[in-house]
Design an enzyme around this catalytic site. Structure first.
Site, mmCIF file in Angstrom:
data_model
loop_
_atom_site.group_PDB
_atom_site.id
_atom_site.type_symbol
_atom_site.label_atom_id
_atom_site.label_comp_id
_atom_site.label_asym_id
_atom_site.label_seq_id
_atom_site.Cartn_x
_atom_site.Cartn_y
_atom_site.Cartn_z
ATOM 1 N N LYS A 54 0.961 -1.185 -0.089
ATOM 2 C CA LYS A 54 0.041 -0.016 0.030
ATOM 3 C C LYS A 54 0.866 1.400 -0.161
ATOM 4 O O LYS A 54 0.676 2.163 -0.709
ATOM 5 C CB LYS A 54 -0.890 0.076 1.255
ATOM 6 N N SER B 295 -43.856 9.538 23.403
ATOM 7 C CA SER B 295 -42.666 9.409 24.620
ATOM 8 C C SER B 295 -43.085 10.348 25.607
ATOM 9 O O SER B 295 -42.542 10.004 26.614
ATOM 10 C CB SER B 295 -41.451 9.781 23.692
ATOM 11 N N TYR B 296 -43.908 11.187 25.318
ATOM 12 C CA TYR B 296 -44.266 12.135 26.567
ATOM 13 C C TYR B 296 -45.013 11.238 27.566
ATOM 14 O O TYR B 296 -44.859 11.419 28.591
ATOM 15 C CB TYR B 296 -45.408 13.186 26.031
ATOM 16 N N ASP C 94 -41.998 14.288 18.766
ATOM 17 C CA ASP C 94 -43.064 15.140 18.411
ATOM 18 C C ASP C 94 -44.108 15.043 19.621
ATOM 19 O O ASP C 94 -44.049 14.778 20.619
ATOM 20 C CB ASP C 94 -43.800 14.301 16.882
ATOM 21 N N ASP D 97 -49.085 15.098 15.758
ATOM 22 C CA ASP D 97 -50.083 13.988 15.430
ATOM 23 C C ASP D 97 -51.330 14.069 16.351
ATOM 24 O O ASP D 97 -50.833 14.285 17.590
ATOM 25 C CB ASP D 97 -49.392 12.681 15.678
ATOM 26 N N ASN E 5 -45.160 -2.329 21.438
ATOM 27 C CA ASN E 5 -46.271 -2.708 20.548
ATOM 28 C C ASN E 5 -45.957 -4.095 19.752
ATOM 29 O O ASN E 5 -46.971 -4.897 19.825
ATOM 30 C CB ASN E 5 -46.545 -1.626 19.655
#
Ligand code: DCP
Ligand code: MG
Ligand code: MN
Length: 337
Positions: free
Chosen positions: A72, A180-181, A190, A252, A275
């Site tokens: 190399k 997530s909240y 979001d 959302d 889920n």
């Protein structure tokens, strides 16, 4: 990276050590410890060599440099570059572009790869050289704001705005901020708001008028998608609190009938991973779980559903769903896995 040698003298062989370090790091990242170590020794020897190496013969006196690394070095000395390093640099650039494009809301990894393979590299290039769909245009417009996490206090202000407008239109609504909240995260990607009405019918004429009201007050700034799936209505869009310097935030809103409230709440609270495991567990019980309902007596033959079974009636709480599945209740904060 240009570094002084360990003895404190200047590295006269940066033209060799810089490309070799790139190769060393690649071997490291691929778990090839011994290859990486061989490069490390060669780099160290080159760094400490008291003169600039210009011909392959000069390397001969250096210990610690084996055949493949030597070839190399020879290639770099002859051509000013080395094919393997060049390939790495290209990969690096492509990967950076893919990561950049993937972060645009509405862009799948498949699309990001397609654009990067077509030699597109920057957000500016995308906006001039590619036909973006409506959601992608909005995603690009708010690229940096959408990457920014939302503090809980701001989520609460957004919730208050939506709640205020909704309750103005219809008394007695049940409004819960999910995602997530609700799982208690310190910051959120979001704001996910679920709306229903305990009387089972007063949710029906809310969705359209609510969006209209929030648009008129200039709280909603862009719509990404508006959809209706049987009895549930879903809004994905962008909002902004009326303050100087406030950012554009993803919002959302889902409006559902009260008989589906428990399943919608469970779904919209997540996490997505939780889920998936709840659904998989339902399968084992000959059930199906969705954001609409939990069905029992589902018949499957070789994984193909033959009968939908029948839904448990009136699952208006999450606790009822856990109970029907014979599971102990899990608080939202414990639903990340
Ligand atoms: N959801 C899911 N599967 C998906 C996307 C979403 O089950 N592919 C569910 C679980 C999520 C919830 O919807 O928790 C809300 O989706 P978000 O994308 O808003 O995810 P989170 O609110 O959990 O995280 P973030 O802070 O990134 O918004
Ligand atoms: Mg969310
Ligand atoms: Mn969301």
């Amino acid at each position: 990276c240009a570094q002084a040698s360990s003895s404190g003298t200047k590295n006269l062989n940066e033209h060799l050590t810089v490309p070799l370090e790139k190769l060393m790091n690649t071997h490291k990242s691929q778990g090839q410890e011994f290859r990486a170590m061989a490069y490390g020794k060669a780099i160290s020897a080159l760094r400490n060599f008291p003169k600039k190496i210009q011909r392959a013969e000069d390397v001969g006196s250096l210990r610690n440099i084996g055949g493949s690394i030597l070839s190399k070095i020879t290639e770099i000395l002859e051509n000013g570059t080395c094919q393997k390093v060049d390939n790495l640099c290209v990969d690096d650039e492509v990967n950076k572009a893919i990561a950049l494009f993937c972060n645009i809301h509405g862009v799948s990894s498949k699309t990001a790869i397609k654009w990067a393979s077509a030699k597109l590299r920057t957000l500016e290039e995308l906006s001039t050289k590619v036909t973006l769909n409506r959601a992608q245009v909005i995603g690009l417009k708010h690229y940096h704001d959408f990457l920014d996490r939302i503090p809980r206090s701001e989520v609460e202000e957004i919730e208050k705005t939506v709640k205020g407008a909704a309750l103005d239109l219809q008394k007695g609504l049940e409004i819960v901020t999910c995602g997530s909240y609700r799982r208690g995260k310190p910051t959120c990607g979001d704001v996910d708001i679920l709306i229903s009405h305990p009387d089972g019918k007063s949710h029906r004429n809310l969705f359209g008028p609510l969006l209209e009201k929030l648009r008129t007050s200039e709280f909603l700034t862009d719509d990404l998608s508006i959809s209706e799936e049987s009895s549930q209505k879903k809004y994905l869009g962008v909002c902004r609190l009326p303050k100087e310097d406030s950012k554009f935030r993803r919002l959302d809103i889902i409006v559902v009938p009260y008989c589906e409230f428990g399943c919608a709440l469970l779904y919209f609270t997540g996490s997505a991973y939780f889920n998936r495991s709840m659904r998989a567990y339902a399968h084992k019980l000959s059930m199906t779980l969705s954001h609409h309902s939990l069905n029992r007596n589902v018949v499957r033959m070789k994984k193909v559903k033959i009968s939908d079974g029948e839904p448990f009636p009136n699952l208006t709480t999450e606790k009822a769903i856990f109970e029907c599945m014979g599971l102990p209740y899990r608080e939202p904060a414990d639903r990340d896995h």
